[in-house]
Enzyme design. Structure first.
Site, short mmCIF file in Angstrom:
data_model
loop_
_atom_site.label_atom_id
_atom_site.label_comp_id
_atom_site.label_asym_id
_atom_site.label_seq_id
_atom_site.Cartn_x
_atom_site.Cartn_y
_atom_site.Cartn_z
N ARG A 1 0.83 -1.22 0.00
CA ARG A 1 0.00 0.00 0.00
C ARG A 1 0.86 1.27 0.00
O ARG A 1 0.44 2.32 -0.48
CB ARG A 1 -1.00 0.01 1.17
N LYS B 1 3.64 1.62 -1.72
CA LYS B 1 3.98 1.85 -3.13
C LYS B 1 2.79 2.48 -3.85
O LYS B 1 2.96 3.41 -4.64
CB LYS B 1 4.33 0.53 -3.83
N ASP C 1 9.27 -3.47 -9.09
CA ASP C 1 10.11 -4.29 -8.22
C ASP C 1 11.32 -3.46 -7.86
O ASP C 1 11.96 -2.87 -8.74
CB ASP C 1 10.52 -5.61 -8.90
N TYR D 1 13.22 0.43 3.87
CA TYR D 1 14.56 0.85 4.29
C TYR D 1 14.70 2.37 4.37
O TYR D 1 15.81 2.88 4.55
CB TYR D 1 15.61 0.30 3.31
P1 ITT Z 1 4.93 -5.96 -4.29
O1 ITT Z 1 5.86 -7.06 -4.74
O2 ITT Z 1 3.54 -6.43 -4.04
O3 ITT Z 1 4.99 -4.77 -5.17
P2 ITT Z 1 6.84 -5.75 -2.08
O4 ITT Z 1 6.86 -4.99 -0.80
O5 ITT Z 1 7.07 -7.24 -2.00
O6 ITT Z 1 5.47 -5.43 -2.84
P3 ITT Z 1 9.27 -5.60 -3.63
O7 ITT Z 1 9.19 -7.03 -4.04
O8 ITT Z 1 9.66 -4.60 -4.68
O9 ITT Z 1 7.89 -5.08 -3.04
O10 ITT Z 1 10.22 -5.53 -2.37
C1 ITT Z 1 11.11 -4.55 -2.18
C2 ITT Z 1 11.33 -4.28 -0.72
O11 ITT Z 1 12.26 -3.19 -0.74
C3 ITT Z 1 10.10 -3.77 0.04
O12 ITT Z 1 9.46 -4.75 0.77
C4 ITT Z 1 10.72 -2.72 0.96
O13 ITT Z 1 11.24 -3.34 2.11
C5 ITT Z 1 11.85 -2.20 0.14
N1 ITT Z 1 11.47 -0.99 -0.61
C6 ITT Z 1 10.88 -0.88 -1.83
N2 ITT Z 1 10.69 0.40 -2.16
C7 ITT Z 1 11.17 1.12 -1.13
C8 ITT Z 1 11.25 2.51 -0.86
O14 ITT Z 1 10.80 3.43 -1.72
N3 ITT Z 1 11.80 2.89 0.30
C9 ITT Z 1 12.27 1.99 1.17
N4 ITT Z 1 12.21 0.68 1.02
C10 ITT Z 1 11.67 0.24 -0.13
#
Ligand code: ITT
Length: 202
Positions: free
Chosen positions: A10, A12, A75, A159
């Protein structure tokens, strides 16, 4: 035209909506922006790709095939130089089973304990896949920075409390959403995605 943000995260969705709305031609006027909350029947999509691009394309393709609407999937990975690019594609699952944002941040601090500031450089990389009927595009955004020595700030997610973008002395979580959404890896990738979306409706 309707598009779907193909993420279960959510935070994102919030950021992507804000970035799509924030430009001289607010794209939220021209697109109805849906998310996976509008399609509860689409469950977890297993991210088993070896790269951010593979995972982004898998998420966007799965959602396109189920909704038949143009789908955008993000991603993202945090690549820490002194850890050989880890956690990278494994950023969400870095601390293993039951991973949480807090546990991931704590593990990163532990792995970097004793590492001096000069060796704490890292890159946030965001890959966005856009898949639709006649479209299969990739947009990428990267921000370089460093990993702080303690968690700081209350905004954002993941992060953000540890990532200090180059040019700043404060973390993404301290900068706040307005500025983060102007300078972040996600906003850089979405700027390219916006160009592709504008072409779709022109
Ligand atoms: P979806 O796959 O459903 O999109 P997810 O949280 O699993 O959601 P990712 O596979 O891209 O998303 O995982 C990337 C991780 O990196 C996410 O869980 C966060 O911990 C971190 N992350 C991603 N974008 C970030 C941001 O803008 N700032 C800080 N941490 C971020």
């Amino acid at each position: 035209m309707r598009i779907v943000l193909a993420t279960h995260n959510r935070h994102k969705v919030e950021e992507m909506r804000a970035i799509l709305a924030d430009s001289s031609d607010d794209l939220t006027d021209r697109f109805e922006i849906l998310s996976l909350e509008d399609f509860p029947e689409i469950g977890e999509i297993i991210e088993d790709g070896a790269t951010l691009e593979e995972n982004a394309r898998k998420k966007a393709r799965t959602v396109f095939e189920k909704t038949l609407l143009v789908s955008l999937a993000d991603d993202t990975g945090l690549e820490v130089d002194s850890l050989g690019g880890r956690p990278g594609v494994y950023s969400a699952r870095y601390s293993g089973k039951g991973a949480s944002y807090l546990k991931n941040n704590q593990k990163l601090l532990k792995e970097l304990s004793g590492v001096p500031t000069s060796k704490r450089s890292a890159t946030f990389r965001c890959v966005i896949s856009i898949i639709g009927d006649n479209i299969d595009e990739i947009a990428v955004g990267e921000v370089k920075g460093k990993i702080g020595s303690e968690m700081r700030g209350e905004n954002g997610f993941g992060y953000d409390p540890l990532f200090i973008p180059d040019g700043y002395e404060i973390t993404y979580a301290e900068i706040g959403s307005k500025i983060k959404n102007r300078i972040s890896h996600r906003s850089l990738a979405l700027e390219q995605a916006k160009t592709i979306l504008r072409q779709l409706v022109s």
